[in-house]
Structures are given as structure tokens and as C-alpha cells.
Design a protein around this motif. Structure first.
Motif, PDB file in Angstrom:
ATOM      1  N   VAL A  50       1.106  -0.715  -0.001  1.00 52.49           N
ATOM      2  CA  VAL A  50       0.009   0.055  -0.301  1.00 52.49           C
ATOM      3  C   VAL A  50       0.746   1.299  -0.120  1.00 52.49           C
ATOM      4  CG1 VAL A  50       0.080   0.283   2.865  1.00 52.49           C
ATOM      5  CG2 VAL A  50      -2.098   1.320   1.117  1.00 52.49           C
ATOM      6  N   ARG A  51      -0.033   2.291  -0.234  1.00 51.17           N
ATOM      7  CA  ARG A  51       1.046   3.666  -0.687  1.00 51.17           C
ATOM      8  C   ARG A  51       1.269   5.145   1.081  1.00 51.17           C
ATOM      9  NH1 ARG A  51      -0.671   3.798  -5.678  1.00 51.17           N
ATOM     10  NH2 ARG A  51       0.858   4.382  -8.113  1.00 51.17           N
ATOM     11  N   SER A  52       2.255   4.285   0.870  1.00 50.82           N
ATOM     12  CA  SER A  52       2.256   5.611   2.450  1.00 50.82           C
ATOM     13  C   SER A  52       0.792   6.237   2.479  1.00 50.82           C
ATOM     14  CB  SER A  52       3.560   5.805   2.975  1.00 50.82           C
ATOM     15  OG  SER A  52       4.994   4.831   2.449  1.00 50.82           O
ATOM     16  N   SER A  53       0.603   7.149   2.069  1.00 47.20           N
ATOM     17  CA  SER A  53      -0.172   8.045   1.148  1.00 47.20           C
ATOM     18  C   SER A  53      -1.137   7.783   1.696  1.00 47.20           C
ATOM     19  CB  SER A  53      -0.210   8.881   0.118  1.00 47.20           C
ATOM     20  OG  SER A  53      -0.237   8.515  -0.556  1.00 47.20           O
ATOM     21  N   ILE A  68      11.505   2.292   2.575  1.00 48.19           N
ATOM     22  CA  ILE A  68       9.861   1.167   2.392  1.00 48.19           C
ATOM     23  C   ILE A  68       9.426   1.526   4.265  1.00 48.19           C
ATOM     24  CG2 ILE A  68       8.914  -0.872   2.493  1.00 48.19           C
ATOM     25  CD1 ILE A  68      10.834  -1.593   0.402  1.00 48.19           C
ATOM     26  N   GLY A  69       8.660   1.719   4.207  1.00 45.66           N
ATOM     27  CA  GLY A  69       7.121   2.691   5.477  1.00 45.66           C
ATOM     28  C   GLY A  69       7.380   0.990   5.639  1.00 45.66           C
ATOM     29  N   GLU A  96      11.012   9.916   6.361  1.00 48.32           N
ATOM     30  CA  GLU A  96      11.809   9.805   4.691  1.00 48.32           C
ATOM     31  C   GLU A  96      10.137  10.367   2.978  1.00 48.32           C
ATOM     32  OE1 GLU A  96      13.510  10.477   1.685  1.00 48.32           O
ATOM     33  OE2 GLU A  96      14.640  10.020   2.962  1.00 48.32           O
ATOM     34  N   PRO A  97      10.346  11.442   3.023  1.00 50.22           N
ATOM     35  CA  PRO A  97       9.127  11.737   1.841  1.00 50.22           C
ATOM     36  C   PRO A  97       9.418  10.653   0.663  1.00 50.22           C
ATOM     37  CG  PRO A  97      10.477  13.943   2.670  1.00 50.22           C
ATOM     38  CD  PRO A  97      10.915  12.325   3.217  1.00 50.22           C
ATOM     39  N   ASP A  98      10.987  10.259   0.303  1.00 47.61           N
ATOM     40  CA  ASP A  98      10.743   9.657  -0.666  1.00 47.61           C
ATOM     41  C   ASP A  98      10.134   7.720  -0.532  1.00 47.61           C
ATOM     42  OD1 ASP A  98      11.793  10.705  -2.320  1.00 47.61           O
ATOM     43  OD2 ASP A  98      13.550  10.577  -2.015  1.00 47.61           O
ATOM     44  N   ALA A  99       9.658   8.069   0.488  1.00 46.22           N
ATOM     45  CA  ALA A  99       9.284   6.470   0.808  1.00 46.22           C
ATOM     46  C   ALA A  99       7.490   5.980   1.182  1.00 46.22           C
ATOM     47  CB  ALA A  99       9.018   6.294   2.765  1.00 46.22           C
ATOM     48  N   GLU A 100       7.411   5.792  -0.240  1.00 48.84           N
ATOM     49  CA  GLU A 100       6.657   5.707  -1.380  1.00 48.84           C
ATOM     50  C   GLU A 100       5.400   4.927  -0.734  1.00 48.84           C
ATOM     51  OE1 GLU A 100       4.127   5.727  -5.987  1.00 48.84           O
ATOM     52  OE2 GLU A 100       6.554   5.886  -5.303  1.00 48.84           O
ATOM     53  N   TRP A 101       6.180   3.600  -1.004  1.00 47.69           N
ATOM     54  CA  TRP A 101       5.786   2.389  -0.557  1.00 47.69           C
ATOM     55  C   TRP A 101       5.841   1.890   1.556  1.00 47.69           C
ATOM     56  CZ3 TRP A 101       2.288   0.915  -3.798  1.00 47.69           C
ATOM     57  CH2 TRP A 101       2.215   0.744  -5.228  1.00 47.69           C
ATOM     58  N   PHE A 102       3.897   1.222   1.718  1.00 40.09           N
ATOM     59  CA  PHE A 102       4.216   0.648   3.070  1.00 40.09           C
ATOM     60  C   PHE A 102       3.791  -0.411   3.214  1.00 40.09           C
ATOM     61  CE2 PHE A 102       2.433   0.150   7.226  1.00 40.09           C
ATOM     62  CZ  PHE A 102       3.407   1.364   8.309  1.00 40.09           C
ATOM     63  N   MET A 103       5.186  -1.378   3.853  1.00 45.88           N
ATOM     64  CA  MET A 103       4.478  -2.886   4.340  1.00 45.88           C
ATOM     65  C   MET A 103       4.024  -2.907   5.433  1.00 45.88           C
ATOM     66  SD  MET A 103       7.433  -5.793   4.630  1.00 45.88           S
ATOM     67  CE  MET A 103       8.158  -5.695   6.221  1.00 45.88           C
ATOM     68  N   ASP A 104       2.105  -3.115   4.914  1.00 38.62           N
ATOM     69  CA  ASP A 104       1.216  -3.529   6.201  1.00 38.62           C
ATOM     70  C   ASP A 104       1.635  -4.644   6.501  1.00 38.62           C
ATOM     71  OD1 ASP A 104      -0.790  -3.667   7.622  1.00 38.62           O
ATOM     72  OD2 ASP A 104      -2.315  -3.837   6.262  1.00 38.62           O
TER      73      ASP A 104
END
Length: 290
Positions: free
Chosen positions: A50-53, A112-113, A65-73
Motif C-alpha cells: 500500500v502507498r504510505s499516503s 520502505i515504510g 522520509e518523503p521518498d518512502a512511497e510504499w508501506f509494508m503492512d
């Protein structure tokens, strides 16, 4: 129907579900069914891409980190939410690269978030390397009881973004006699639980400047797994701590699913620990969420 990909890192296996815009609400019960090896797909956990946003926890990742587009749920096999997964994040990164959602060019990193903070992934000779960040000794070192051990053993508490207790054993025979179908008992029991690693030093412990150990692990919310990435890092850190000041900063840790590399190095916020190893995607399919 929901599309999924099955992947693993040294036998630690995951169901990967792409949900870029955060439209899918996965319940703990659904995750448990998906991960059931008899009635579902079967896995040690679920990685939702999922996107961090698009996820509440992603705000902290983007602030870091603004470049952390993706988040590992990440969810454990029982549906519980987990902070981090060292094997899972390498598989997650491999999925992003293979699916064209991200790229890791030579010499660059992919941020990666996660619920433990932003983690940076790079390419390595063996697959992918993830900087797990700063680690710390826990304030409490529980006593550990496990089936197959004749006496209670002391454990060393280590936090690498998620909690671990590492237990030293005397021999491969003792390691093999462990019965990890039942959760090891920790006293005192950590409020959030902990992964428990049982480790045997190599003979010799250090070869050509690299430490060697063998490990089995019981993961909270899962059970015994073939591998645990953060557990491998915690194991190397624990053995280095026990071995003393002359111990190396590079380690090879053998788990039932293969071998992973661990490296400790200085950083501005303290010593970091990095994990390296393979990541593979096995097959794709569709499944009904019940």
C-alpha cells in the motif's frame, strides 16, 4: 476475487496482496484463513502493498522520509499486526521491482515504510540487503522454558524494531531436540510477546573473520518458521555480545530454510544492523476473501 502473489525468503513465506490505494480492509480473521496451510493458501504472514499516503501509519513514514512511497503492512499468520519482518521486507522489495512499482538501481536504495520506521533496501550479491536500523538491548532478560529443554535457560532480550529473546544452546543435538509446536514460556512475559531464537555457535565460531551460528526460531503469532530475518539479526547481535569485544561485525546465520548474512556498522543514531539474503516469488493466483 483478490489477486495475490506467493513469495518467500529462505523458506519464510508470505502472501503478497497489492492494494496501492488502501481500498482493501483485511480483518485478522481473513488473514488467519489465508495463511492457514490446510484451508487457505498457507503462509507465515501477509504483506499488503500500500502507498504510505493511503494508510494511517504511513504518515510517520513520510515524515521520516518523503521518498518512502510504499508501506509494508505486515500481518502475522494469526492476523495480528507486526512492526517489522526482515525476510518479508526483502520479498516486499523484490515484488515492487518485479511488478514495476519501484526500481533499485545499482548504488541506490529503496526506502520502505514500516511500523518500526523507514527501512532502506539495496541490492546485494545474495539478493537484497535491508538496513534494520539501530538496535538495542531490552531492559528485561526473561528466563525461557521450551519443550525439549531439560532446564530453564536465560534469554537475552534484543529489539531490532520488533522484540526478540535469544537463548544459547550447547550443541546441535540440543537444538534438534527442541519441540517448538508449543509456545516457549517467558518469565517475565513481555507485554507484547516476543520472537524466541535458539542458537548454537559454529565450530569454530569465527572463520576468515566471519562469525557462524545455527538457529531455530519460534515467531510470535506464527509458530516455528524456517527462517526469521529480524531473528537472524538478533541472534548475530546476541552471540557477538556474548563473545566479547574481539567478535566480528559480519556473521552468517544458518536457519532451516538457508543462510542469511548480518552486518553491524556505525551510523549517526548509533550502531545499525543490516540483513542480506535471497527473495523469491513463487506463483500468482486469485482468492475469495471470506
Amino acid at each position: 476475487m483478490v489477486a495475490f502473489t506467493k513469495g518467500h525468503g529462505t523458506g519464510n513465506d508470505f502472501i503478497i496482496i497489492a492494494d496501492p490505494d488502501g481500498q482493501l480492509e483485511l480483518t485478522a480473521e481473513q488473514v488467519a484463513v489465508l495463511c492457514d496451510r490446510h484451508f487457505g493458501i498457507g503462509a507465515d504472514g501477509v504483506l499488503r502493498v500500500v502507498r504510505s499516503s493511503a494508510i494511517a501509519e504511513g504518515a510517520a513514514a513520510l515524515a521520516e522520509e518523503p521518498d518512502a512511497e510504499w508501506f509494508m503492512d505486515y500481518r502475522n499468520a494469526d492476523g495480528s499486526v507486526a512492526e517489522m519482518c526482515g525476510n518479508g521486507i526483502r520479498v516486499f522489495a523484490h515484488y515492487l521491482v518485479r511488478s514495476g512499482l519501484a526500481d533499485i538501481e545499482a548504488g541506490s536504495t529503496l526506502s520502505i515504510g514500516t511500523r518500526a520506521g523507514v527501512r532502506d533496501v539495496t541490492r546485494s550479491v545474495s539478493g537484497y540487503q535491508v538496513d534494520l536500523g539501530a538496535w538495542r538491548l531490552s531492559r528485561v532478560d526473561p528466563l525461557v522454558r521450551a519443550d525439549g529443554l531439560t532446564v530453564t535457560r536465560p534469554g537475552l532480550g534484543i529489539d531490532v524494531g520488533n522484540p526478540h529473546v535469544v537463548v544459547a544452546l550447547a550443541s546441535d543435538a540440543e537444538l534438534g531436540l527442541l519441540e517448538l509446536t508449543r509456545t516457549p514460556e517467558l518469565e517475565p512475559a513481555p507485554a507484547a510477546g516476543a520472537n524466541v531464537e535458539f542458537v548454537v555457535p559454529g565450530e569454530p565460531l569465527v572463520r576468515d573473520g566471519v562469525g557462524h551460528v545455527r538457529m531455530r526460531v519460534f515467531e510470535r503469532g506464527v509458530g516455528e518458521t524456517l527462517s526469521c530475518g529480524t531473528g537472524v539479526a538478533a541472534t548475530a547481535l546476541a552471540v557477538r555480545y556474548w563473545a566479547g569485544a574481539e567478535a566480528p561485525d559480519n556473521w552468517k546465520v544458518e536457519v532451516p530454510g538457508g543462510t542469511l548474512g548480518v552486518r553491524m556498522f556505525p551510523a549517526e543514531d548509533g550502531e545499525h544492523v543490516a540483513l542480506s539474503g535471497p527473495a523469491q516469488l513463487v506463483y500468482q493466483g486469485e482468492v475469495d476473501l471470506v
